[in-house]
Design a protein around this motif. Structure first.
Motif, PDB file in Angstrom:
ATOM      1  N   UNK A 200      34.054  38.157  37.528  1.00 30.17           N
ATOM      2  CA  UNK A 200      34.010  37.492  36.213  1.00 30.17           C
ATOM      3  C   UNK A 200      33.245  38.334  35.203  1.00 30.17           C
ATOM      4  N   UNK A 201      32.180  38.963  35.722  1.00 33.98           N
ATOM      5  CA  UNK A 201      31.388  39.820  34.827  1.00 33.98           C
ATOM      6  C   UNK A 201      32.273  40.972  34.319  1.00 33.98           C
ATOM      7  N   UNK A 202      33.005  41.571  35.293  1.00 38.92           N
ATOM      8  CA  UNK A 202      33.884  42.678  34.903  1.00 38.92           C
ATOM      9  C   UNK A 202      34.977  42.221  33.948  1.00 38.92           C
ATOM     10  N   UNK A 203      35.463  41.009  34.211  1.00 38.08           N
ATOM     11  CA  UNK A 203      36.507  40.450  33.337  1.00 38.08           C
ATOM     12  C   UNK A 203      35.960  40.304  31.918  1.00 38.08           C
ATOM     13  N   UNK A 204      34.709  39.803  31.845  1.00 39.98           N
ATOM     14  CA  UNK A 204      34.081  39.595  30.532  1.00 39.98           C
ATOM     15  C   UNK A 204      33.947  40.919  29.790  1.00 39.98           C
ATOM     16  N   UNK A 205      33.563  41.978  30.567  1.00 44.67           N
ATOM     17  CA  UNK A 205      33.379  43.250  29.855  1.00 44.67           C
ATOM     18  C   UNK A 205      34.677  44.067  29.821  1.00 44.67           C
ATOM     19  N   UNK A 206      35.762  43.458  30.316  1.00 48.53           N
ATOM     20  CA  UNK A 206      37.082  44.108  30.187  1.00 48.53           C
ATOM     21  C   UNK A 206      37.311  45.211  31.184  1.00 48.53           C
ATOM     22  N   UNK A 210      44.224  44.122  37.289  1.00 47.38           N
ATOM     23  CA  UNK A 210      44.933  43.037  37.973  1.00 47.38           C
ATOM     24  C   UNK A 210      44.346  41.711  37.546  1.00 47.38           C
ATOM     25  N   UNK A 211      45.062  40.651  37.871  1.00 45.26           N
ATOM     26  CA  UNK A 211      44.654  39.339  37.391  1.00 45.26           C
ATOM     27  C   UNK A 211      44.049  38.448  38.452  1.00 45.26           C
ATOM     28  N   UNK A 221      41.455  28.341  46.847  1.00 42.86           N
ATOM     29  CA  UNK A 221      42.797  28.486  46.259  1.00 42.86           C
ATOM     30  C   UNK A 221      42.904  27.869  44.855  1.00 42.86           C
ATOM     31  N   UNK A 222      42.404  26.630  44.630  1.00 42.17           N
ATOM     32  CA  UNK A 222      42.535  26.071  43.276  1.00 42.17           C
ATOM     33  C   UNK A 222      41.747  26.892  42.243  1.00 42.17           C
ATOM     34  N   UNK A 223      40.545  27.370  42.644  1.00 43.47           N
ATOM     35  CA  UNK A 223      39.746  28.166  41.691  1.00 43.47           C
ATOM     36  C   UNK A 223      40.451  29.482  41.413  1.00 43.47           C
ATOM     37  N   UNK A 224      40.971  30.091  42.518  1.00 48.51           N
ATOM     38  CA  UNK A 224      41.640  31.391  42.342  1.00 48.51           C
ATOM     39  C   UNK A 224      42.830  31.250  41.402  1.00 48.51           C
ATOM     40  N   UNK A 225      43.565  30.124  41.546  1.00 42.41           N
ATOM     41  CA  UNK A 225      44.761  29.919  40.717  1.00 42.41           C
ATOM     42  C   UNK A 225      44.360  29.814  39.238  1.00 42.41           C
ATOM     43  N   UNK A 226      43.346  28.980  38.996  1.00 37.37           N
ATOM     44  CA  UNK A 226      42.912  28.786  37.607  1.00 37.37           C
ATOM     45  C   UNK A 226      42.339  30.079  37.031  1.00 37.37           C
ATOM     46  N   UNK A 227      41.547  30.788  37.894  1.00 40.48           N
ATOM     47  CA  UNK A 227      40.915  32.022  37.415  1.00 40.48           C
ATOM     48  C   UNK A 227      41.967  33.067  37.085  1.00 40.48           C
ATOM     49  N   UNK A 228      43.054  33.088  37.887  1.00 37.05           N
ATOM     50  CA  UNK A 228      44.128  34.054  37.619  1.00 37.05           C
ATOM     51  C   UNK A 228      44.749  33.775  36.257  1.00 37.05           C
ATOM     52  N   UNK A 229      45.012  32.483  36.003  1.00 37.54           N
ATOM     53  CA  UNK A 229      45.608  32.119  34.717  1.00 37.54           C
ATOM     54  C   UNK A 229      44.656  32.490  33.589  1.00 37.54           C
ATOM     55  N   UNK A 230      43.368  32.192  33.825  1.00 41.71           N
ATOM     56  CA  UNK A 230      42.357  32.492  32.808  1.00 41.71           C
ATOM     57  C   UNK A 230      42.332  33.990  32.494  1.00 41.71           C
ATOM     58  N   UNK A 232      44.691  36.178  33.085  1.00 38.39           N
ATOM     59  CA  UNK A 232      45.947  36.608  32.447  1.00 38.39           C
ATOM     60  C   UNK A 232      45.873  36.313  30.950  1.00 38.39           C
ATOM     61  N   UNK A 233      45.420  35.095  30.641  1.00 39.42           N
ATOM     62  CA  UNK A 233      45.356  34.701  29.233  1.00 39.42           C
ATOM     63  C   UNK A 233      44.345  35.552  28.464  1.00 39.42           C
ATOM     64  N   UNK A 234      43.200  35.763  29.117  1.00 44.15           N
ATOM     65  CA  UNK A 234      42.151  36.523  28.442  1.00 44.15           C
ATOM     66  C   UNK A 234      42.641  37.940  28.156  1.00 44.15           C
ATOM     67  N   UNK A 235      43.296  38.522  29.190  1.00 45.81           N
ATOM     68  CA  UNK A 235      43.754  39.896  28.998  1.00 45.81           C
ATOM     69  C   UNK A 235      44.869  39.956  27.955  1.00 45.81           C
ATOM     70  N   UNK A 236      45.738  38.914  27.989  1.00 46.67           N
ATOM     71  CA  UNK A 236      46.820  38.891  26.992  1.00 46.67           C
ATOM     72  C   UNK A 236      46.227  38.740  25.593  1.00 46.67           C
TER      73      UNK A 236
END
Ligand code: F6P
Length: 751
Positions: A200-206, A210-211, A221-230, A232-236
């Protein structure tokens, strides 16, 4: 207290509690068992002693009695035996019995009075003595009592051993529980959470590639699914922001989903968008007991889904999937796409007769061949016309429900299935801004005149405020047709038709694809797939690959393409065993006899050509007849040396544009029919006449031998064109044009 410690302590408390309770029961049982053993053993001994004692008492043989008592001493735990008279006075006792044992007056007295077998236990020094009494009668009336003295100290020792064993086992269990808990918590919770935090830290700093987050297992699994969507959206969002910044910097004006969203918000002043089409963007089908979502084949969905995803709104369509109405609410609505709901899909159910008459019959056996020059005779039946009208009406009623309460709603109607719908909507909701986009070619007036209901259809269409076609040529054909069919005023300068109090604008809007998304195709492999490995999956070996992707339709020039491949392999035999052509074909309109015949002919042609060039491990043509999802198609786009789009007649053909969008390596050659609308824009394709088999064979050869620089230049220019003219620009133009029409002006002149 830390969670691990809490977990360990709780587990230990439970285990200790259970172990102690079970040990306690165990000890109790064991104790009762050992006492029973002593008791029955004593009873047996006492019985065996009884007759001899009676005899000695009756004969007054005290010495014999003493001898007898001594005989029974020091046997295992038996300390000795004593005989008392009725008053509790000792008559005789084993010499081994200590005097204090024999003289324990209260216990002995208590025993004298008790019944036979009423045993007692008492302690002498460090010994615990079990007393077993037996009453006997001698000389008929006199009573005496035999008492057996058994040392039962070993019972306490045995019970102590049970407790000791239990406690040692408990200790071992506590250590094991602590260790296992620590390891489980560490591996399954602490480590993944640390990794997740790092991700998450790396995601925040870009700095994430991969997603998907690095956590696995069903708990996460539910957290991973939501985090993947998050992610993807953040990167998009990040990409979009970077893109915007880059474009601002360069002064470019690329159309992006975000820009379209803003544009629509401003232009439509926050009002929602309504799209109507026959084909729905997501279909729910059954696969065993499961329900699966598929995206139907065809350009309409490819083009419009990204727009609705960006702008939101409602899409009204025929619910044609077998499980469609199992997933909708009681208004037949569902939010789509399922993984990231962006807009509403309102499904309309149609009965078999309705579908047969309106869709298969009038639309696809009548209008479709009427508009496409593929030399297939259109069939117009009165019964089909009736259903066509009824289904248009049914759709209009649903549209009214959806637009109720919305002022000046914008309704975008798609294609030839709904020529009557604009008129029906306008009659009830004159404030609605209605557009029709015609995805297929519009024929010349003579051809259109074949249709027995041409007037009704034209009148229905002219209910729209704006009609869009793929090319200027089709606009011209349409105005010519109107001119010949009904009385109206045609303004050739502004391309509009005035009929009664209403004006319809007619304009070309060449449809396109989501260029950036098609290029990436998020579900497609990140790295370019290897030609060899894909060929291996298909069971063949080839060095060069041609690809065709189509809905199986007689307008797509698929038979001509097969012949062109045959001719190419004949004319350029050096490519035999080296070049394969893969045709991905999605079954379509399968209940129409013409489509049946076409499919059978296509299979026969493919078999014929394959038989002609038969070789081990190689096939000239691989025909895969099934519905392919986007990521599968993208894989073939990315590895093909040439993509063959050879329609006999086509409004636009978005396969051509999807292929170009997918080639982010600037390679690959597009062979494109001059009769597809796309050929007006993609001028760097090798433009062919699909009826000219020789020319197509040469085009394949040219594509495979074209210098790399030329391939890159051609592809580069086509990509630039699509980059600038993507689907968002198309939507912005169409909607912009529709909302800018001044509705009041239309009432000025009456024809
Ligand atoms: O190309 C014309 C068209 O109606 C498209 O608009 C649509 O994507 C395609 O044909 C699919 O046809 P159908 O909906 O009949 O499967």
């Amino acid at each position: 207290m830390r969670i691990t410690l809490k977990l360990i302590v709780s587990l230990i408390v439970v285990v200790v509690f259970v172990a102690l309770i079970s040990a306690w029961f165990n000890v109790r049982q064991e104790k009762a068992k050992l006492y029973d053993e002593v008791r029955s053993h004593s009873a047996l001994l006492a019985e065996s002693f009884k007759e001899s004692v009676r005899h000695n008492l009756e004969t007054g043989n005290n010495a014999g009695l003493q001898k007898l008592a001594d005989k029974f001493q020091n046997q295992k735990q038996l300390e000795g035996v004593a005989v008392y008279d009725a008053d509790g006075n000792l008559i005789s006792g084993s010499s081994a019995l200590a005097p204090e044992m024999l003289a324990r007056a209260p216990e002995i007295n208590a025993l004298i009075g008790a019944a036979s077998g009423a045993d007692r236990v008492y302690a002498i020094g460090d010994k615990k003595i079990f007393l077993y009494p037996l009453t006997l009668t001698f000389n008929e009336t006199k009573k005496a009592r035999i008492v057996l003295f058994t040392n039962i100290s070993y019972i306490d020792y045995d019970l102590f051993k049970i407790w000791k064993r239990t406690l040692l086992r408990l200790l071992a269990q506590m250590v094991l529980i602590s260790l296992v808990t620590l390891l489980i918590v560490r591996w399954n919770l602490v480590d993944p959470i640390i990794q997740m935090a790092e991700w998450m830290k790396n995601l925040r700093i870009g700095d994430v590639h991969g997603h998907a987050p690095p956590i696995k297992g069903d708990i996460f699994a539910p957290i991973a699914k939501e985090a993947t969507t998050l992610a993807t959206n953040l990167q998009a969002a990040r990409r979009a922001a970077q893109n915007e910044a880059r474009l601002r910097h360069k002064g470019e004006s690329l159309w992006t989903p975000e820009r379209l969203k803003e544009h629509i918000k401003i232009k439509m002043e926050g009002r929602p968008l309504f799209v109507v089409s026959n084909r729905e963007p997501y279909m729910h089908i059954k696969e065993g007991k499961d329900i699966r979502t598929i995206i139907p084949a065809g350009g309409l969905v490819t083009a419009l889904d990204p727009i609705l995803k960006a702008a939101g709104g409602t899409w009204v369509a025929h619910g044609s999937g077998e499980a469609d109405f199992e997933v909708t609410d009681n208004k037949n609505r569902i939010k789509v796409p399922q993984e990231e709901p962006a807009y509403n899909l309102r499904r309309i159910p149609l009965g078999k007769e309705e579908e047969d008459g309106y869709y298969y019959g009038f639309s696809n056996e009548g209008i479709w061949p009427l508009c496409h020059i593929a030399h297939i005779r259109p069939i117009f039946r009165r019964e089909d016309w009736k259903y066509y009208y009824e289904v248009n009406k049914k759709f209009s009623e649903t549209v009214f429900e959806e637009i109720e309460g919305v002022k000046e709603p914008c309704v975008l109607i798609q294609d030839y299935h709904f020529m009557l719908l604009p008129g029906l909507i306008k009659a009830a909701r004159p404030d609605a801004r209605v557009s029709v986009f015609w995805h297929i070619p519009w024929p010349n007036p003579e051809t259109f005149g074949i249709c027995p209901w041409q007037k009704e259809l034209i009148m229905g269409l002219l209910g729209a405020d704006l009609i869009g076609f793929q090319t200027q040529f089709y606009c011209n054909n349409f105005l010519d047709t109107v001119d010949r069919t009904i009385e109206s005023r045609i303004d050739w300068e502004h391309f509009s038709v005035q009929k009664e109090l209403h004006t319809t604008m007619v304009k070309p809007f060449p449809i396109s694809v989501d260029f950036q998304q098609s290029g990436k195709e998020n579900k497609a492999p990140a790295v370019k797939p290897e030609l060899k490995s894909v060929m291996k999956e298909m069971g063949i070996k080839a060095d060069y690959l041609g690809v065709g992707v189509d809905r199986i339709d007689y307008t797509k020039g698929m038979l001509e393409r097969v012949k062109a491949v045959e001719r190419f392999l004949e004319k350029y035999p050096q490519y035999q065993r080296k070049f394969s052509f893969i045709q991905l074909g999605a079954p379509s309109r399968t209940h129409i006899p013409q489509y049946h015949r076409f499919l059978a002919e296509l299979h026969a042609e493919v078999d014929r050509v394959n038989w002609k060039f038969k070789a081990k491990d190689w096939k000239a043509i691989v025909f895969v007849e099934k519905h392919h999802d986007r990521s599968e198609i993208t894989k073939f786009y990315k590895i093909a040396d040439a993509c063959l789009v050879t329609s006999l007649h086509d409004g636009m053909n978005l396969v051509a544009k999807e292929f170009v969008a997918a080639r982010d390596d600037n390679s690959g050659v597009l062979i494109l029919s001059r009769f597809a609308g796309a050929s007006r824009e993609l001028k760097d394709a090798l433009i062919v006449n699909p009826y000219d088999i020789e020319q197509m064979a040469d085009a394949i050869y040219y594509a495979l031998t074209m210098p790399k620089t030329e391939i890159e230049e051609r592809m580069g220019r086509m990509r630039q064109d699509l980059h600038d003219n993507n689907i968002y620009k198309w939507a912005a133009n169409l909607i912009g044009e529709l909302v800018k029409l001044r509705m009041d002006d239309f009432k000025l002149t009456e024809v």
